[in-house]
Design an enzyme around this catalytic site. Sequence first.
Site, PDB file in Angstrom:
ATOM      1  N   ASP A 108       0.846  -1.193   0.000  1.00 12.22           N
ATOM      2  CA  ASP A 108       0.000   0.000   0.000  1.00 12.22           C
ATOM      3  C   ASP A 108       0.882   1.242   0.000  1.00 12.22           C
ATOM      4  OD1 ASP A 108      -3.236   0.518   0.957  1.00 12.22           O
ATOM      5  OD2 ASP A 108      -1.838   2.201   1.054  1.00 12.22           O
ATOM      6  N   HIS A 168     -10.485  -5.129  -3.323  1.00 10.05           N
ATOM      7  CA  HIS A 168      -9.146  -5.453  -2.806  1.00 10.05           C
ATOM      8  C   HIS A 168      -9.268  -5.785  -1.331  1.00 10.05           C
ATOM      9  CE1 HIS A 168      -9.875  -1.122  -2.619  1.00 10.05           C
ATOM     10  NE2 HIS A 168      -9.192  -1.108  -1.478  1.00 10.05           N
ATOM     11  N   ILE A 169      -8.387  -6.656  -0.895  1.00 13.57           N
ATOM     12  CA  ILE A 169      -8.304  -7.016   0.518  1.00 13.57           C
ATOM     13  C   ILE A 169      -7.051  -6.359   1.081  1.00 13.57           C
ATOM     14  CG2 ILE A 169      -7.984  -8.907   2.166  1.00 13.57           C
ATOM     15  CD1 ILE A 169      -9.452 -10.743   0.248  1.00 13.57           C
ATOM     16  N   HIS A 170      -7.229  -5.609   2.165  1.00  7.84           N
ATOM     17  CA  HIS A 170      -6.079  -5.082   2.887  1.00  7.84           C
ATOM     18  C   HIS A 170      -5.567  -6.178   3.824  1.00  7.84           C
ATOM     19  CE1 HIS A 170      -6.893  -0.653   2.205  1.00  7.84           C
ATOM     20  NE2 HIS A 170      -8.105  -1.148   1.954  1.00  7.84           N
ATOM     21  N   SER A 186     -12.027   3.810  -1.282  1.00  5.48           N
ATOM     22  CA  SER A 186     -11.568   4.916  -2.130  1.00  5.48           C
ATOM     23  C   SER A 186     -11.202   4.473  -3.538  1.00  5.48           C
ATOM     24  CB  SER A 186     -10.372   5.625  -1.479  1.00  5.48           C
ATOM     25  OG  SER A 186      -9.298   4.734  -1.305  1.00  5.48           O
ATOM     26  N   VAL A 187     -10.987   3.191  -3.757  1.00  6.54           N
ATOM     27  CA  VAL A 187     -10.688   2.685  -5.107  1.00  6.54           C
ATOM     28  C   VAL A 187     -11.760   1.652  -5.469  1.00  6.54           C
ATOM     29  CG1 VAL A 187      -9.014   1.519  -6.590  1.00  6.54           C
ATOM     30  CG2 VAL A 187      -8.198   3.049  -4.787  1.00  6.54           C
ATOM     31  N   ASN A 226     -12.998  -2.742   2.639  1.00  8.74           N
ATOM     32  CA  ASN A 226     -13.829  -1.555   2.790  1.00  8.74           C
ATOM     33  C   ASN A 226     -14.835  -1.533   1.643  1.00  8.74           C
ATOM     34  OD1 ASN A 226     -12.370  -0.621   5.063  1.00  8.74           O
ATOM     35  ND2 ASN A 226     -10.798   0.239   3.710  1.00  8.74           N
TER      36      ASN A 226
END
Length: 117
Positions: free
Chosen positions: A34, A103-105, A98-99, A90
Amino acid sequence: MNSNGGRDIFQKIIDHEIPAEILMEDEQCIVIRDINPGAPIHVLIIPKKNIPRLAEAQESDVPILGHLLLMAQKFAQTQGLSKGFRVVINNGPDAGESVPHLHIHLLAGKPMIWPPC
Ligand code: 5GP
């Protein structure tokens, strides 16, 4: 393609059009660091298929959703994250998305509190 007909930032990273630190990659996903880390280790596991967000995943996406989680597990193993790691998705504005590309953080490297908000 996103709803405006353009390609999102993660699609451009997947297509190697803009740079990113790619830590792992296979035919279905990439793992990148990130750009604005929230923990000592903060990576994003991103499917090459553009599913905008979890709320828009389909029954046919079950295999890729499972694959992303196992990629998170594999990354944690390669980094030796035996003290723990957190995975987060999220979904939508209230959650801080925000994107608009699923995606997985994966966050690790320090003790974390719960709940996060
Ligand atoms: P979201 O807020 O959608 O859950 O997460 C998007 C994440 O992507 C954020 O943590 C943000 O720092 C990261 N990010 C946004 N743009 C870039 C970029 O160009 N490169 C990388 N490596 N990460 C990005």
